[in-house]
Motif scaffolding. Sequence first.
Motif, short mmCIF file in Angstrom:
data_model
loop_
_atom_site.label_atom_id
_atom_site.label_comp_id
_atom_site.label_asym_id
_atom_site.label_seq_id
_atom_site.Cartn_x
_atom_site.Cartn_y
_atom_site.Cartn_z
N LEU A 22 0.81 -1.23 0.00
CA LEU A 22 0.00 0.00 0.00
C LEU A 22 0.84 1.27 0.00
O LEU A 22 0.30 2.36 -0.21
CB LEU A 22 -0.93 0.02 1.22
CG LEU A 22 -1.97 -1.10 1.30
CD1 LEU A 22 -2.79 -0.95 2.58
CD2 LEU A 22 -2.86 -1.11 0.08
N GLY A 23 2.12 1.15 0.27
CA GLY A 23 2.97 2.34 0.32
C GLY A 23 2.76 3.16 1.58
O GLY A 23 2.88 4.38 1.55
N ILE A 24 2.43 2.48 2.70
CA ILE A 24 2.28 3.16 3.99
C ILE A 24 3.09 2.40 5.03
O ILE A 24 3.53 1.28 4.80
CB ILE A 24 0.80 3.29 4.42
CG1 ILE A 24 0.16 1.92 4.66
CG2 ILE A 24 0.01 4.08 3.39
CD1 ILE A 24 -1.26 1.99 5.21
N SER A 25 3.28 2.99 6.19
CA SER A 25 4.08 2.36 7.24
C SER A 25 3.37 1.13 7.81
O SER A 25 2.14 1.04 7.78
CB SER A 25 4.35 3.35 8.37
OG SER A 25 3.16 3.60 9.10
N TYR A 26 4.18 0.21 8.32
CA TYR A 26 3.57 -0.97 8.92
C TYR A 26 2.76 -0.60 10.16
O TYR A 26 1.78 -1.24 10.49
CB TYR A 26 4.61 -2.05 9.25
CG TYR A 26 5.45 -1.74 10.45
CD1 TYR A 26 5.03 -2.14 11.72
CD2 TYR A 26 6.64 -1.06 10.33
CE1 TYR A 26 5.80 -1.84 12.83
CE2 TYR A 26 7.40 -0.77 11.43
CZ TYR A 26 6.98 -1.16 12.68
OH TYR A 26 7.74 -0.86 13.78
N SER A 27 3.18 0.47 10.87
CA SER A 27 2.41 0.89 12.05
C SER A 27 1.05 1.46 11.64
O SER A 27 0.06 1.24 12.34
CB SER A 27 3.19 1.88 12.89
OG SER A 27 3.49 3.05 12.16
N GLY A 28 0.99 2.13 10.51
CA GLY A 28 -0.30 2.60 10.00
C GLY A 28 -1.20 1.45 9.63
O GLY A 28 -2.40 1.45 9.92
N VAL A 29 -0.62 0.43 9.01
CA VAL A 29 -1.38 -0.78 8.68
C VAL A 29 -1.89 -1.43 9.95
O VAL A 29 -3.06 -1.82 10.04
CB VAL A 29 -0.51 -1.78 7.88
CG1 VAL A 29 -1.22 -3.11 7.71
CG2 VAL A 29 -0.13 -1.21 6.53
N SER A 30 -1.04 -1.52 10.95
CA SER A 30 -1.42 -2.14 12.21
C SER A 30 -2.61 -1.44 12.85
O SER A 30 -3.55 -2.09 13.31
CB SER A 30 -0.23 -2.13 13.17
OG SER A 30 -0.59 -2.67 14.42
N ARG A 31 -2.58 -0.12 12.86
CA ARG A 31 -3.69 0.64 13.46
C ARG A 31 -4.99 0.43 12.70
O ARG A 31 -6.06 0.32 13.29
CB ARG A 31 -3.33 2.12 13.54
CG ARG A 31 -2.30 2.40 14.63
CD ARG A 31 -2.10 3.89 14.86
NE ARG A 31 -1.61 4.58 13.69
CZ ARG A 31 -0.32 4.83 13.43
NH1 ARG A 31 0.60 4.43 14.26
NH2 ARG A 31 0.03 5.47 12.36
N ILE A 32 -4.91 0.36 11.38
CA ILE A 32 -6.12 0.12 10.58
C ILE A 32 -6.62 -1.30 10.78
O ILE A 32 -7.81 -1.52 10.99
CB ILE A 32 -5.86 0.42 9.09
CG1 ILE A 32 -5.58 1.92 8.89
CG2 ILE A 32 -7.05 -0.01 8.24
CD1 ILE A 32 -5.04 2.27 7.51
N ARG A 33 -5.72 -2.27 10.73
CA ARG A 33 -6.12 -3.67 10.88
C ARG A 33 -6.68 -3.99 12.26
O ARG A 33 -7.48 -4.91 12.41
CB ARG A 33 -4.94 -4.59 10.58
CG ARG A 33 -4.59 -4.65 9.11
CD ARG A 33 -3.36 -5.49 8.86
NE ARG A 33 -3.70 -6.90 8.64
CZ ARG A 33 -2.82 -7.81 8.30
NH1 ARG A 33 -1.53 -7.49 8.15
NH2 ARG A 33 -3.19 -9.06 8.12
N SER A 34 -6.25 -3.24 13.26
CA SER A 34 -6.74 -3.49 14.62
C SER A 34 -8.00 -2.69 14.94
O SER A 34 -8.55 -2.82 16.03
CB SER A 34 -5.66 -3.15 15.64
OG SER A 34 -5.42 -1.75 15.66
N GLY A 35 -8.43 -1.85 14.00
CA GLY A 35 -9.61 -1.02 14.23
C GLY A 35 -9.32 0.24 15.01
O GLY A 35 -10.23 0.96 15.41
N GLY A 36 -8.05 0.53 15.23
CA GLY A 36 -7.66 1.71 16.00
C GLY A 36 -7.78 3.03 15.25
O GLY A 36 -7.85 4.09 15.86
N ARG A 37 -7.82 2.95 13.94
CA ARG A 37 -8.03 4.16 13.13
C ARG A 37 -8.60 3.76 11.79
O ARG A 37 -8.55 2.60 11.39
CB ARG A 37 -6.75 4.96 12.97
CG ARG A 37 -5.72 4.35 12.04
CD ARG A 37 -4.48 5.21 11.90
NE ARG A 37 -4.63 6.19 10.85
CZ ARG A 37 -4.01 6.13 9.69
NH1 ARG A 37 -3.19 5.16 9.40
NH2 ARG A 37 -4.20 7.07 8.78
N TYR A 38 -9.14 4.75 11.10
CA TYR A 38 -9.68 4.54 9.77
C TYR A 38 -8.71 5.13 8.75
O TYR A 38 -7.96 6.05 9.06
CB TYR A 38 -11.05 5.21 9.62
CG TYR A 38 -12.07 4.57 10.51
CD1 TYR A 38 -12.49 3.27 10.30
CD2 TYR A 38 -12.63 5.27 11.57
CE1 TYR A 38 -13.42 2.67 11.12
CE2 TYR A 38 -13.57 4.68 12.40
CZ TYR A 38 -13.96 3.38 12.16
OH TYR A 38 -14.88 2.79 12.98
#
Length: 92
Positions: free
Chosen positions: A24-40
Amino acid sequence: MNNEPEARNHHSAGVTNPEVGKLLGISYSGVSRIRSGGRYPSLAVMRKVRDAYGWPINEQAALIPEDGSRNMDYANELERRILGARDTTTEQ
């Protein structure tokens, strides 16, 4: 080499956050937050998800509450699509 602990890099689905982030061209921490429901995701990230996983932006947006409250609908559907893409690639 990635200095993050192994457990933080992996998601229970078997597809790592760094792998998804690279696609996706984004940080793994950004992916983590989206996958965990922590952010949209932002609209820009939704475009990347559309391109990578074939998930139309209007369908993505429909799963995000207007009031921004947290729910797992978006995260669950994203996970389903990540797994579907992985299953498609491993079958070929």
